[in-house]
Design a protein around this motif. Structure first.
Motif, PDB file in Angstrom:
ATOM      1  N   MET A  92      30.611  36.699  32.542  1.00  9.84           N
ATOM      2  CA  MET A  92      31.715  35.713  33.093  1.00  9.84           C
ATOM      3  C   MET A  92      31.882  34.644  31.489  1.00  9.84           C
ATOM      4  O   MET A  92      30.335  34.285  31.548  1.00  9.84           O
ATOM      5  CB  MET A  92      31.088  34.297  34.498  1.00  9.84           C
ATOM      6  N   LEU A  93      32.909  34.131  31.572  1.00  6.15           N
ATOM      7  CA  LEU A  93      33.400  33.647  30.280  1.00  6.15           C
ATOM      8  C   LEU A  93      33.171  32.172  30.604  1.00  6.15           C
ATOM      9  O   LEU A  93      32.386  31.686  31.627  1.00  6.15           O
ATOM     10  CB  LEU A  93      34.655  33.555  29.948  1.00  6.15           C
ATOM     11  N   ALA A  94      32.139  31.665  29.220  1.00  9.75           N
ATOM     12  CA  ALA A  94      32.252  30.077  29.588  1.00  9.75           C
ATOM     13  C   ALA A  94      33.460  29.165  29.854  1.00  9.75           C
ATOM     14  O   ALA A  94      34.123  29.648  29.421  1.00  9.75           O
ATOM     15  CB  ALA A  94      31.268  29.774  28.202  1.00  9.75           C
ATOM     16  N   LYS A  95      32.648  28.123  30.974  1.00  8.55           N
ATOM     17  CA  LYS A  95      34.108  27.704  31.215  1.00  8.55           C
ATOM     18  C   LYS A  95      34.773  26.563  30.360  1.00  8.55           C
ATOM     19  O   LYS A  95      33.714  25.909  28.824  1.00  8.55           O
ATOM     20  CB  LYS A  95      33.310  27.139  32.182  1.00  8.55           C
ATOM     21  N   LYS A  96      35.888  27.116  29.556  1.00  6.07           N
ATOM     22  CA  LYS A  96      36.054  25.847  28.375  1.00  6.07           C
ATOM     23  C   LYS A  96      36.668  24.314  28.989  1.00  6.07           C
ATOM     24  O   LYS A  96      36.409  24.633  29.880  1.00  6.07           O
ATOM     25  CB  LYS A  96      38.008  26.727  27.927  1.00  6.07           C
ATOM     26  N   GLU A  97      37.072  23.676  28.152  1.00  6.06           N
ATOM     27  CA  GLU A  97      37.312  22.502  28.481  1.00  6.06           C
ATOM     28  C   GLU A  97      38.729  22.398  28.668  1.00  6.06           C
ATOM     29  O   GLU A  97      39.991  23.346  28.705  1.00  6.06           O
ATOM     30  CB  GLU A  97      36.969  21.309  27.104  1.00  6.06           C
ATOM     31  N   GLN A 109      35.228  41.678  34.322  1.00  8.24           N
ATOM     32  CA  GLN A 109      34.680  40.579  33.907  1.00  8.24           C
ATOM     33  C   GLN A 109      35.146  39.107  33.628  1.00  8.24           C
ATOM     34  O   GLN A 109      35.387  37.758  33.762  1.00  8.24           O
ATOM     35  CB  GLN A 109      35.028  40.907  32.395  1.00  8.24           C
ATOM     36  N   LEU A 110      36.573  39.234  34.535  1.00  6.98           N
ATOM     37  CA  LEU A 110      37.168  37.845  34.461  1.00  6.98           C
ATOM     38  C   LEU A 110      36.385  37.215  35.952  1.00  6.98           C
ATOM     39  O   LEU A 110      37.472  36.093  36.264  1.00  6.98           O
ATOM     40  CB  LEU A 110      38.995  37.939  34.246  1.00  6.98           C
ATOM     41  N   GLU A 111      36.087  38.304  36.657  1.00  8.58           N
ATOM     42  CA  GLU A 111      35.834  37.586  38.456  1.00  8.58           C
ATOM     43  C   GLU A 111      37.184  37.517  39.189  1.00  8.58           C
ATOM     44  O   GLU A 111      37.699  36.708  39.544  1.00  8.58           O
ATOM     45  CB  GLU A 111      34.851  36.413  38.636  1.00  8.58           C
ATOM     46  N   PHE A 150      43.559  33.949  32.052  1.00  9.64           N
ATOM     47  CA  PHE A 150      43.825  34.722  32.225  1.00  9.64           C
ATOM     48  C   PHE A 150      44.652  34.941  33.432  1.00  9.64           C
ATOM     49  O   PHE A 150      44.164  34.367  34.494  1.00  9.64           O
ATOM     50  CB  PHE A 150      42.538  35.823  32.165  1.00  9.64           C
ATOM     51  N   SER A 151      45.792  35.901  32.861  1.00 14.14           N
ATOM     52  CA  SER A 151      46.316  36.627  34.724  1.00 14.14           C
ATOM     53  C   SER A 151      45.854  37.857  34.184  1.00 14.14           C
ATOM     54  O   SER A 151      46.329  38.504  33.078  1.00 14.14           O
ATOM     55  CB  SER A 151      47.552  35.798  35.285  1.00 14.14           C
ATOM     56  N   LEU A 152      45.653  38.809  35.712  1.00  8.96           N
ATOM     57  CA  LEU A 152      45.288  40.247  35.298  1.00  8.96           C
ATOM     58  C   LEU A 152      46.300  41.354  36.580  1.00  8.96           C
ATOM     59  O   LEU A 152      46.169  40.492  37.491  1.00  8.96           O
ATOM     60  CB  LEU A 152      44.280  40.558  35.553  1.00  8.96           C
ATOM     61  N   GLU A 153      47.447  41.842  35.756  1.00  6.17           N
ATOM     62  CA  GLU A 153      47.730  42.949  36.779  1.00  6.17           C
ATOM     63  C   GLU A 153      47.883  44.639  36.513  1.00  6.17           C
ATOM     64  O   GLU A 153      47.326  44.421  34.923  1.00  6.17           O
ATOM     65  CB  GLU A 153      49.326  42.158  36.503  1.00  6.17           C
ATOM     66  N   THR A 154      48.141  45.191  37.265  1.00  4.99           N
ATOM     67  CA  THR A 154      48.734  46.495  36.561  1.00  4.99           C
ATOM     68  C   THR A 154      49.322  46.870  36.667  1.00  4.99           C
ATOM     69  O   THR A 154      50.219  46.650  37.734  1.00  4.99           O
ATOM     70  CB  THR A 154      47.630  47.586  37.614  1.00  4.99           C
ATOM     71  N   VAL A 155      50.049  48.010  35.718  1.00  5.59           N
ATOM     72  CA  VAL A 155      51.770  48.259  35.983  1.00  5.59           C
ATOM     73  C   VAL A 155      51.639  49.710  36.204  1.00  5.59           C
ATOM     74  O   VAL A 155      49.878  50.896  35.513  1.00  5.59           O
ATOM     75  CB  VAL A 155      51.781  47.723  35.146  1.00  5.59           C
ATOM     76  N   ASN A 156      52.582  50.962  36.131  1.00  2.00           N
ATOM     77  CA  ASN A 156      52.238  51.667  36.371  1.00  2.00           C
ATOM     78  C   ASN A 156      52.183  52.861  35.607  1.00  2.00           C
ATOM     79  O   ASN A 156      52.490  53.431  35.002  1.00  2.00           O
ATOM     80  CB  ASN A 156      52.985  52.204  37.603  1.00  2.00           C
ATOM     81  N   CYS A 157      53.163  52.529  34.827  1.00  2.00           N
ATOM     82  CA  CYS A 157      53.614  53.167  33.459  1.00  2.00           C
ATOM     83  C   CYS A 157      54.068  52.576  31.851  1.00  2.00           C
ATOM     84  O   CYS A 157      55.242  51.589  32.414  1.00  2.00           O
ATOM     85  CB  CYS A 157      54.495  54.024  32.969  1.00  2.00           C
ATOM     86  N   LEU A 158      53.636  52.464  31.278  1.00  2.00           N
ATOM     87  CA  LEU A 158      54.572  51.231  29.750  1.00  2.00           C
ATOM     88  C   LEU A 158      54.758  52.287  28.891  1.00  2.00           C
ATOM     89  O   LEU A 158      55.472  51.921  27.817  1.00  2.00           O
ATOM     90  CB  LEU A 158      53.450  50.435  29.242  1.00  2.00           C
ATOM     91  N   GLY A 159      54.835  53.299  29.324  1.00  2.00           N
ATOM     92  CA  GLY A 159      56.239  54.144  28.744  1.00  2.00           C
ATOM     93  C   GLY A 159      55.147  54.824  26.915  1.00  2.00           C
ATOM     94  O   GLY A 159      55.851  55.482  26.106  1.00  2.00           O
ATOM     95  N   ALA A 160      53.938  54.329  27.020  1.00  2.00           N
ATOM     96  CA  ALA A 160      53.400  54.501  25.768  1.00  2.00           C
ATOM     97  C   ALA A 160      52.508  55.746  26.405  1.00  2.00           C
ATOM     98  O   ALA A 160      51.042  55.483  25.670  1.00  2.00           O
ATOM     99  CB  ALA A 160      52.448  53.858  24.975  1.00  2.00           C
ATOM    100  N   ALA A 193      36.251  51.358  28.866  1.00  2.00           N
ATOM    101  CA  ALA A 193      35.659  49.925  29.478  1.00  2.00           C
ATOM    102  C   ALA A 193      34.925  49.136  28.695  1.00  2.00           C
ATOM    103  O   ALA A 193      35.087  48.165  28.916  1.00  2.00           O
ATOM    104  CB  ALA A 193      34.903  50.364  30.639  1.00  2.00           C
ATOM    105  N   ARG A 194      33.798  49.471  27.491  1.00  2.00           N
ATOM    106  CA  ARG A 194      32.904  48.783  27.037  1.00  2.00           C
ATOM    107  C   ARG A 194      33.887  48.378  25.777  1.00  2.00           C
ATOM    108  O   ARG A 194      33.299  46.975  25.301  1.00  2.00           O
ATOM    109  CB  ARG A 194      32.178  49.865  26.090  1.00  2.00           C
ATOM    110  N   MET A 195      35.589  48.271  25.721  1.00  2.00           N
ATOM    111  CA  MET A 195      35.844  47.265  24.703  1.00  2.00           C
ATOM    112  C   MET A 195      36.571  45.514  25.133  1.00  2.00           C
ATOM    113  O   MET A 195      37.230  45.636  24.968  1.00  2.00           O
ATOM    114  CB  MET A 195      37.114  47.923  24.218  1.00  2.00           C
ATOM    115  N   VAL A 196      35.870  46.450  27.061  1.00  2.00           N
ATOM    116  CA  VAL A 196      36.766  45.119  26.891  1.00  2.00           C
ATOM    117  C   VAL A 196      36.623  43.785  27.080  1.00  2.00           C
ATOM    118  O   VAL A 196      37.322  42.899  27.130  1.00  2.00           O
ATOM    119  CB  VAL A 196      36.411  45.298  29.015  1.00  2.00           C
ATOM    120  N   LYS A 197      35.106  43.666  27.032  1.00  2.00           N
ATOM    121  CA  LYS A 197      34.345  42.182  26.722  1.00  2.00           C
ATOM    122  C   LYS A 197      35.070  42.022  25.373  1.00  2.00           C
ATOM    123  O   LYS A 197      35.543  41.021  25.365  1.00  2.00           O
ATOM    124  CB  LYS A 197      33.463  42.878  26.972  1.00  2.00           C
TER     125      LYS A 197
END
Lengths: 228, 311
Positions: B1-6, B130-132, B144-154, B173-177
């Protein structure tokens, strides 16, 4: 507009649709999302007919198709019937509890549903949305989301200011009237009841006169496939 | 969990969080201040005067607030004489519209076929871990808002992750953090060494030739341009980033979007005016002399990014 419906030549007014012409001539086309008082929508696809001649025929929804000069229409060809049955099968698998659908199935002789039933309570015919907008002038309910999340409800899923609780949506809803449970409520297709005076389900409901006297809400006469 | 920001500027009422005085005293993240409901009719009317198509207006509102507040939909339906159920239907039909407030950063993970076979599912679940939060949600600190999409055309670059409009390819997956950390520090943080187009400029007043730089005050880690502005009945200082290509600024007063500012030299009090018409909005631009020769012109309308460097 001179057209031929099932071999009958007819001169129809320009503003008519194929469905109106067919009904005027007494030809029966089953409909579900069509209602005289509302705009035609072409959503349920049950009213499909075959137009054209030779190899170049196509299926169109008769409720939205305006009459054309020289149009050749067939309302009950093999192709039409099998397509209609398939459409009804899909509709029934979505909402097997609807009386309107079950009646249509009985009428069209549908005796199997090959899709797994979903037991939903809406078939998205759009009748309630249209009656709310066009007859009740309220525009309180509408389609929201899309695809498999499609829903009909009020904006933001909250009590709407526009809704006067007239009940028009429930009056017109084909899925709100539940079917007769018949002999087997788990079955996707109901007991195939027809209002003849000869009860045939007595062997199932032995000594149970409630059934065919209509005391439990059942229609009275079950005609099974074997008895036909 | 990320440190809670002010608590940071999240209030979207006027999209002017950096100078809002109310936010300084806020104890928890807020989406809107009290002025929110007063502002909506003005905003919608403003947008309607430019556009009269429903989807275009919804897009504008979404750009403004990052989501579609319920009140704006009601206002649009009333003004455009479209039943609310239809406005709502359109807003829920398209996936690019959101009825829920989104966080400051929007993370879209592609789960299309090509990305999926390369392990996008693992990336998505790593983000969730990571974002819980679950996909489709926003973190409680509204970052942060997290969403999944089905294709971005790339598809060739998969697995693709898009964060605030920036594409990241072959994400593992290891790059996510690291990605999350990078984003929370700010993708907008400009790396001057990497980007040739971005460089600091030193400017002075075209009338008195007095420098406009304020060395003791840094924006983007460079001395800022200090000028005075007036708009309406307000008058105060205004500090611009001296990086050419950066639009960061600070201001004494809260400046509503689309306000045309009158900009003055703090030394000789001449109005800095007389440039070309802004290439984007045709407002006359503000001219400043660049040390080393040439002029830089910026559009004085708040929110407009029109600028010209003339060397």
């Amino acid at each position: 507009m001179n057209l031929t419906i099932d071999g009958i030549p007819f001169d129809a007014p320009e503003s008519w649709t194929i469905l109106e012409t067919a009904r005027f001539l007494g030809l029966e086309i089953p409909t579900l999302c069509y209602h005289e008082g509302l705009s035609a929508w072409g959503g349920c696809r049950l009213c499909i007919v075959e137009i054209g001649t030779g190899d170049r025929t196509k299926l169109v929804t008769s409720c939205t198709y305006p009459v054309e000069e020289g149009l050749v229409v067939h309302t009950a060809t093999k192709r039409v019937i099998s397509a209609r049955k398939m459409i009804l099968e899909l509709l029934i698998s979505q909402c097997p509890t609807s009386k309107v659908l079950q009646d249509l199935a009985a009428k069209m002789g549908l005796n199997q549903v090959r899709f797994s039933p979903k037991w939903e309570n809406c078939i998205y015919c759009g009748l309630c949305v249209r009656i709310c907008e066009e007859q009740m002038m309220a525009s309180a309910i509408g389609f929201a989301n899309r695809g498999n999340e499609l829903k009909i409800h009020t904006p933001f899923d909250k009590t709407s200011d526009e809704c006067r609780r007239c009940g028009g949506c429930m009056y017109i809803c084909p899925a709100c009237t539940t079917r007769c449970e018949g002999t087997n409520p788990e079955n996707v297709l109901c007991g195939r009841c027809e209002n003849t005076l000869q009860p045939t389900c007595l062997e199932v409901y032995e000594n149970n006169y409630h059934c065919w006297m209509g005391l439990k809400g059942e229609c009275g006469t079950c005609v099974t496939e074997n008895n036909k | 969990m990320l440190a809670k920001k002010e608590v940071q500027g999240i209030c979207t009422t006027c999209r002017h969080a950096s100078t809002c005085t109310r936010l300084k005293f806020a104890t928890e993240p807020i989406w809107h201040c009290d002025e929110f409901e007063v502002k909506i009719p003005n905003l919608v009317e403003n947008l309607l005067s430019k556009n009269n198509k429903l989807i275009a207006i919804l897009e504008d509102v979404q750009n403004y607030y990052n989501y579609l507040p319920e009140e704006t939909l009601k206002e649009i339906s009333g003004r455009m004489k479209i039943p609310l159920k239809d406005v709502y239907g359109v807003a829920t039909f398209y996936k690019s519209f959101s009825l829920k407030p989104r966080g400051k950063h929007l993370i879209s993970v592609c789960l299309g076929t090509a990305c999926h076979v390369r392990g996008a599912q693992a990336v998505a679940s790593e983000f969730e871990k990571q974002l819980e939060i679950k996909a489709g949600d926003t973190t409680p600190d509204k970052e942060f808002s997290l969403e999944t999409v089905n294709c971005l055309g790339a598809c060739a670059l998969g697995p693709i992750v898009v964060i605030d409009g920036e594409y990241f390819s072959s994400v593992k997956a290891r790059m996510v953090k690291q990605l999350i950390n990078e984003v929370s520090e700010g993708l907008g943080k400009i790396d001057i060494k990497k980007d040739q187009r971005i460089f600091p400029v030193e400017v002075s007043c075209p009338r008195c030739n007095h420098t406009l730089m304020k060395l003791e005050h840094l924006i983007d880690n460079y001395p800022c341009i200090h000028i005075t502005v007036s708009f309406g009945r307000k008058h105060g200082w205004y500090r611009l980033s001296s990086l050419y290509g950066s639009f960061n600024f600070e201001s004494e007063h809260e400046i509503p979007l689309d306000t045309k500012l009158n900009i003055f030299c703090p030394h000789c009090h001449t109005e800095l005016i007389g440039g070309y018409a802004c290439p984007e909005c045709r407002t006359t631009m503000v001219t400043m002399i660049v040390r080393g020769g040439g002029t830089v012109q910026v559009c004085p309308r708040r929110g407009c990014k029109g600028h010209i460097l003339d060397i």
